[in-house]
Design a protein around this motif. Structure first.
Motif, PDB file in Angstrom:
ATOM      1  N   ALA A  73       8.581  -2.981  13.585  1.00 43.15           N
ATOM      2  CA  ALA A  73       7.841  -3.514  12.304  1.00 43.15           C
ATOM      3  C   ALA A  73       6.496  -3.523  13.087  1.00 43.15           C
ATOM      4  O   ALA A  73       5.914  -4.435  13.554  1.00 43.15           O
ATOM      5  CB  ALA A  73       8.265  -4.654  11.981  1.00 43.15           C
ATOM      6  N   GLU A  74       5.871  -2.464  12.628  1.00 43.75           N
ATOM      7  CA  GLU A  74       4.158  -2.327  13.278  1.00 43.75           C
ATOM      8  C   GLU A  74       3.266  -3.768  12.323  1.00 43.75           C
ATOM      9  O   GLU A  74       3.583  -3.799  11.140  1.00 43.75           O
ATOM     10  CB  GLU A  74       3.568  -1.163  12.611  1.00 43.75           C
ATOM     11  CG  GLU A  74       4.156   0.038  13.376  1.00 43.75           C
ATOM     12  CD  GLU A  74       3.953   0.116  15.044  1.00 43.75           C
ATOM     13  OE1 GLU A  74       3.015  -0.289  15.280  1.00 43.75           O
ATOM     14  OE2 GLU A  74       4.668   0.575  15.440  1.00 43.75           O
ATOM     15  N   ASP A  75       2.596  -4.129  13.208  1.00 48.63           N
ATOM     16  CA  ASP A  75       1.861  -5.063  12.960  1.00 48.63           C
ATOM     17  C   ASP A  75       0.403  -4.969  13.315  1.00 48.63           C
ATOM     18  O   ASP A  75       0.145  -5.284  14.437  1.00 48.63           O
ATOM     19  CB  ASP A  75       2.504  -6.425  13.033  1.00 48.63           C
ATOM     20  CG  ASP A  75       1.782  -7.808  12.662  1.00 48.63           C
ATOM     21  OD1 ASP A  75       0.767  -7.749  12.176  1.00 48.63           O
ATOM     22  OD2 ASP A  75       2.396  -8.880  12.872  1.00 48.63           O
ATOM     23  N   ALA A  76      -0.681  -4.883  12.362  1.00 47.67           N
ATOM     24  CA  ALA A  76      -1.805  -4.796  12.733  1.00 47.67           C
ATOM     25  C   ALA A  76      -2.602  -6.126  13.645  1.00 47.67           C
ATOM     26  O   ALA A  76      -3.682  -6.099  14.319  1.00 47.67           O
ATOM     27  CB  ALA A  76      -2.907  -4.415  11.517  1.00 47.67           C
ATOM     28  N   ALA A  77      -2.035  -7.322  13.250  1.00 41.05           N
ATOM     29  CA  ALA A  77      -2.543  -8.465  13.630  1.00 41.05           C
ATOM     30  C   ALA A  77      -1.826  -8.641  15.227  1.00 41.05           C
ATOM     31  O   ALA A  77      -2.183  -9.718  15.704  1.00 41.05           O
ATOM     32  CB  ALA A  77      -2.207  -9.665  12.930  1.00 41.05           C
TER      33      ALA A  77
END
Length: 205
Positions: free
Chosen positions: A146-150
């Motif tokens: 699950a990609e997460d920019a943070a």
């Protein structure tokens, strides 16, 4: 819902009772939030205690660190989570036995294992686990990135990842239960660039 991977015991309570419903579509897993609670080494997190030694091998077997590229944080995190959510009610007394297998297989840091062994439980597996045991149920686990920019950036010795983990229960008698999907935030550590990654903490909000 807060805690570490032993929010596992709590997620079981949220599973459906089975019946004619099949496992949830893994593609319907929660989206990455971009604000996940990434664990840190200093966090004091609760977790179920580890019993002494795993009681057997679950259906489907146990993935071990040697089965993946241990210098790949993604491969180690995915492999460890699969073991942590692989339950087999024919041999397990509760969800915590999956963590025993993860510890015994070598996926976790020594400090994480020590914290798990030190914590004292508040409860025991409940009605949902008893239902699984009645069907001789085991889980089939899907782990999706699950990609997460943070997400904090990786360093030589620390990495953070977010995955959705779906555990679908199937009974040896043909019963099928509802799948449970959780978001797992994982902290991995190693001592040097060429060393193997290990799981230092898992947070399930």
């Amino acid at each position: 819902m807060t805690g570490t991977v032993f929010a596992l015991a709590l997620t079981l309570g949220g599973c459906g009772s089975g019946g004619d419903q099949g496992p949830a579509d893994p593609l319907s897993a929660p989206a990455a939030t971009g604000t996940g609670p990434y664990p840190t080494p200093s966090d004091a997190r609760e977790a179920a205690p580890l019993p002494v030694g795993a009681k057997g091998t679950p259906k489907g077997g146990v993935t071990r660190p040697a089965d993946v590229d241990q210098r790949d944080a993604d491969a180690v995190g995915r492999g460890a989570l699969k073991v942590m959510w692989t339950f087999d009610a024919d041999i397990d007394s509760g969800p915590q036995d999956a963590m025993v297998r993860a510890a015994d297989a070598g996926w976790l840091t020594k400090a994480y294992v020590a914290r798990l062994r030190a914590y004292r439980p508040r409860s025991v597996p409940g009605a949902q686990w008893r239902e699984w045991a009645g069907h001789g149920a085991y889980t089939v686990v899907t782990v999706r990135n699950a990609e997460d920019a943070a997400k904090p950036g990786d360093t030589t010795t620390e990495a953070w990842r977010q995955w959705t983990v779906t555990a679908a229960p199937f009974g040896r008698d043909g019963w099928t239960g509802n799948a449970t999907t959780v978001v797992a935030y994982v902290h991995l550590t190693r001592t040097a660039a060429d060393d193997a990654w290990r799981i230092a903490d898992v947070n399930v909000p």
